[in-house]
Scaffold this motif. Structure first.
Motif, mmCIF file in Angstrom:
data_model
loop_
_atom_site.group_PDB
_atom_site.id
_atom_site.type_symbol
_atom_site.label_atom_id
_atom_site.label_comp_id
_atom_site.label_asym_id
_atom_site.label_seq_id
_atom_site.Cartn_x
_atom_site.Cartn_y
_atom_site.Cartn_z
ATOM 1 N N LYS A 60 72.397 81.709 34.503
ATOM 2 C CA LYS A 60 71.312 82.498 33.911
ATOM 3 C C LYS A 60 71.857 83.819 33.365
ATOM 4 O O LYS A 60 71.502 84.240 32.241
ATOM 5 N N SER A 100 67.852 80.465 29.898
ATOM 6 C CA SER A 100 67.734 81.446 30.974
ATOM 7 C C SER A 100 66.400 81.308 31.704
ATOM 8 O O SER A 100 66.329 81.418 32.938
ATOM 9 N N LEU A 103 66.521 78.196 33.915
ATOM 10 C CA LEU A 103 67.337 78.486 35.101
ATOM 11 C C LEU A 103 66.602 79.415 36.069
ATOM 12 O O LEU A 103 66.705 79.281 37.282
ATOM 13 N N ASP A 104 65.819 80.303 35.505
ATOM 14 C CA ASP A 104 65.063 81.229 36.346
ATOM 15 C C ASP A 104 64.036 80.467 37.185
ATOM 16 O O ASP A 104 63.817 80.785 38.369
#
Length: 256
Positions: A60, A100, A103-104
């Motif tokens: 991330k 990102s 992934l968060d």
């Protein structure tokens, strides 16, 4: 927890069934070992999830960095008047931003999993500590019960037909040997002992006769000393009988 509840059931079952085929101490130790293995498994899972979360966090961070770089490139392209290149840079920046964000979300799921695993691990560690204490108590009770059972069995044997019966048999045997020895001694020395006893009885009887005769003589002597002037009277038929009896007594004494 289910694992700890299983341990409690096993512990109680074995503590109440101490004379079963399986050794309660071994079963309880095995139950604690199983809990320890479960704890190791949870710790391994926690470590794996933690490692996965850290890897996702790095991914991330990398995506955020690339998104920032592509945004700067898009700005540079616009400054140079290259809209097409700026558009391409913004597209790359959006891809990294989306990555990102994904992934968060995954990191959030991993964080929740880690929290649950950590709680489970902490609870299991506490339960294992409690289980070890319970195990020691149940093992002590099992050992006490086994010892009491052995003692009761020994006392039952002593009161029954083992040890005390052996003592009684040995007592009877010793008494029988003593009786046999006494009978054997009587058979061996009985005749001579009986003959000796008869001789002593004869001597004792003779001594009694002699003592009585001596006493009679003393009485006669005392009578003659008390009347020295008395004249001898002619023997009467009664005196003759006395003399005859005296003569017989002397003969009897001499014969003995």
């Amino acid at each position: 927890m289910n694992m700890f509840d299983r341990f409690k059931r096993v512990a109680k079952a074995n503590a109440n069934n101490l004379l079963g085929k399986r050794d309660p101490e071994k079963v309880l130790n095995q139950a604690v070992d199983d809990l320890q293995k479960d704890l190791v498994t949870i710790r391994q899972s926690y470590a794996e999830v933690m490692a996965t979360q850290k890897r996702m966090q790095r991914q991330k961070d990398q995506a955020d960095q690339l998104a920032d770089e592509w945004y700067k490139r898009a700005q540079l392209a616009l400054e140079k008047g290259d809209d097409e290149l700026a558009r391409e840079a913004l597209s790359r920046k959006t891809q990294q931003t989306d990555a990102s964000a994904g992934l968060d979300e995954q990191i959030a799921v991993q964080t929740d999993s880690l929290a649950k695993l950590y709680d489970s691990m902490t609870q299991l560690e506490s339960k294992i500590s409690e289980a070890k204490s319970m195990k020691d108590q149940y093992i002590a009770r099992a050992r006490t019960a086994k010892t009491a059972t052995k003692v009761n069995d020994m006392l039952s044997d002593v009161g029954g037909s083992s040890s005390m019966d052996a003592f009684e048999r040995m007592k009877e045997k010793v008494e029988m040997l003593e009786t046999q020895a006494e009978v054997s001694g009587q058979l061996q020395f009985g005749a001579s002992t009986a003959d000796m006893e008869s001789k002593f009885k004869a001597l004792e009887a003779g001594s009694a006769v002699e003592d009585e005769l001596s006493a009679m003589k003393r009485q006669l002597t005392a009578g003659s000393d008390a009347a020295p002037e008395a004249k001898a009277l002619p023997a009467t038929p009664g005196d003759a009988a006395v003399e005859d009896e005296l003569a017989k007594m002397k003969k009897a004494a001499e014969g003995n």
